[in-house]
Design a protein around this motif. Structure first.
Motif, mmCIF file in Angstrom:
data_model
loop_
_atom_site.group_PDB
_atom_site.id
_atom_site.type_symbol
_atom_site.label_atom_id
_atom_site.label_comp_id
_atom_site.label_asym_id
_atom_site.label_seq_id
_atom_site.Cartn_x
_atom_site.Cartn_y
_atom_site.Cartn_z
ATOM 1 N N ASN A 152 0.808 -1.217 0.000
ATOM 2 C CA ASN A 152 0.000 0.000 0.000
ATOM 3 C C ASN A 152 0.843 1.269 0.000
ATOM 4 N N ASP A 153 0.146 2.409 0.024
ATOM 5 C CA ASP A 153 0.768 3.728 0.078
ATOM 6 C C ASP A 153 1.405 3.935 1.453
ATOM 7 N N THR A 154 2.646 4.402 1.496
ATOM 8 C CA THR A 154 3.340 4.614 2.772
ATOM 9 C C THR A 154 3.618 6.089 3.038
ATOM 10 N N ARG A 155 3.089 6.982 2.213
ATOM 11 C CA ARG A 155 3.440 8.393 2.321
ATOM 12 C C ARG A 155 2.702 9.089 3.462
ATOM 13 N N VAL A 156 3.387 10.033 4.067
ATOM 14 C CA VAL A 156 2.802 10.938 5.055
ATOM 15 C C VAL A 156 3.279 12.351 4.725
ATOM 16 N N THR A 173 13.180 15.854 18.683
ATOM 17 C CA THR A 173 12.612 14.719 17.953
ATOM 18 C C THR A 173 11.281 14.333 18.578
ATOM 19 N N TYR A 174 10.297 14.085 17.740
ATOM 20 C CA TYR A 174 8.942 13.746 18.186
ATOM 21 C C TYR A 174 8.462 12.571 17.350
ATOM 22 N N GLY A 175 8.009 11.500 18.011
ATOM 23 C CA GLY A 175 7.566 10.308 17.297
ATOM 24 C C GLY A 175 6.211 9.827 17.739
ATOM 25 N N PRO A 176 5.121 10.438 17.255
ATOM 26 C CA PRO A 176 3.782 9.959 17.625
ATOM 27 C C PRO A 176 3.519 8.551 17.122
ATOM 28 N N VAL A 177 2.597 7.887 17.779
ATOM 29 C CA VAL A 177 2.213 6.524 17.395
ATOM 30 C C VAL A 177 1.224 6.558 16.236
ATOM 31 N N GLU A 178 0.361 7.560 16.228
ATOM 32 C CA GLU A 178 -0.628 7.704 15.161
ATOM 33 C C GLU A 178 -0.704 9.146 14.722
ATOM 34 N N PRO A 179 -0.370 9.447 13.464
ATOM 35 C CA PRO A 179 0.195 8.527 12.458
ATOM 36 C C PRO A 179 1.629 8.137 12.789
ATOM 37 N N LYS A 200 -2.178 6.704 3.323
ATOM 38 C CA LYS A 200 -2.680 5.322 3.338
ATOM 39 C C LYS A 200 -4.128 5.264 3.834
ATOM 40 N N ASP A 201 -4.381 5.948 4.951
ATOM 41 C CA ASP A 201 -5.718 5.916 5.548
ATOM 42 C C ASP A 201 -6.564 7.125 5.171
ATOM 43 N N LYS A 202 -5.978 8.064 4.392
ATOM 44 C CA LYS A 202 -6.677 9.272 3.950
ATOM 45 C C LYS A 202 -7.234 10.049 5.139
ATOM 46 N N LYS A 203 -6.383 10.305 6.120
ATOM 47 C CA LYS A 203 -6.787 11.016 7.332
ATOM 48 C C LYS A 203 -5.912 12.249 7.547
ATOM 49 N N CYS A 204 -6.545 13.302 8.051
ATOM 50 C CA CYS A 204 -5.848 14.544 8.376
ATOM 51 C C CYS A 204 -5.818 14.702 9.891
ATOM 52 N N TYR A 205 -4.667 15.120 10.431
ATOM 53 C CA TYR A 205 -4.485 15.246 11.877
ATOM 54 C C TYR A 205 -3.988 16.637 12.237
ATOM 55 N N ALA A 218 0.958 11.027 22.091
ATOM 56 C CA ALA A 218 1.229 9.827 21.302
ATOM 57 C C ALA A 218 0.325 9.743 20.081
ATOM 58 N N ILE A 219 -0.902 10.231 20.207
ATOM 59 C CA ILE A 219 -1.858 10.171 19.110
ATOM 60 C C ILE A 219 -2.303 11.579 18.783
ATOM 61 N N LEU A 220 -2.156 11.974 17.523
ATOM 62 C CA LEU A 220 -2.581 13.301 17.115
ATOM 63 C C LEU A 220 -4.108 13.353 16.958
#
Length: 223
Positions: A152-156, A173-179, A200-205, A218-220
């Motif tokens: 699938n698509d892996t782009r962010v 450095t910041y590493g959220p879990v979602e996305p 991939k999921d067509k979601k905006c955060y 952790a989650i936006l």
């Protein structure tokens, strides 16, 4: 006659700038455009037998057929990212319009806002994509077969306010879990809002760059 597998494994990545493919009857070697290809939407109603791509980094094959007959031992091919070589076996000569994923919703508005900049990164290669001024670096932590059995698509994308006089030395450095991303940013962005788009999921955060006053989430917030 060269097999599809050997043809794809020996092919190098190339740019394609068109909005259509002109297929001949039989085997066609093609390349994905900059925005990639939504495989089902592009080929579902076409008179073809097979679409096949090869992911060299993981040495994985992925296929799609409008008939629903999936090639054994391969992943289900849902999206093909930029420059990727792929093969199409067509039953006849055809002209095919290309359909791609694009930034949508509120994130699209921010992409068009002159006060915002953006960076897009793909999980195909494990390296950071960096903004023009060097203040933001983004890495997708998706991979082509992140969902079991699916290629699938892996782009962010990260969309962030344009700031003057940034240091260009990324110290946080910041590493959220979602996305699933890693963001590196300069001190000037502390406490500032940003937006992220998951292709991939067509979601905006919506997110906020962490600071001493603002802890990392952790989650936006999905918009």
């Amino acid at each position: 006659m060269q097999s599809i597998d050997s043809l794809l494994q020996s092919s190098q990545a190339k740019y394609y700038n068109g909005s259509h493919y002109q297929l001949k009857q039989g085997l066609n070697l093609l390349y994905a455009p900059n925005e990639g290809i939504s495989v089902e939407k592009t080929f579902d109603n076409a008179n073809i037998r097979l679409v096949q791509a090869y992911y060299k980094h993981a040495k994985l094959q992925a296929t799609y057929s409008p008939s629903g007959l999936h090639k054994k031992g391969t992943l289900y091919l849902r999206y093909i990212e930029a420059q990727t070589p792929f093969a199409v076996v067509s039953k006849e000569a055809l002209k095919i319009e290309i359909y791609s994923h694009h930034i949508e919703g509120i994130c699209k508005k921010m992409q068009e806002d002159a006060n915002y900049s953006y960076v897009i990164d793909s999980g195909k290669e494990k390296r950071f994509s960096i903004s023009k001024d060097g203040s933001i670096a983004l890495q997708s932590r998706y991979y082509s077969h992140h969902d079991r059995g699916i290629y699938n698509d892996t782009r962010v994308a990260i969309l962030f306010p344009h700031l003057d006089n940034v240091s260009a030395k990324r110290v946080f450095t910041y590493g959220p879990v979602e996305p699933k991303v890693v963001i590196k940013y300069t001190k000037e962005y502390e406490g500032k809002r940003f937006y992220m788009y998951d292709f991939k999921d067509k979601k905006c955060y919506l997110g906020v760059f962490p600071s001493q006053k603002m802890p990392p989430f952790a989650i936006l917030k999905q918009l």
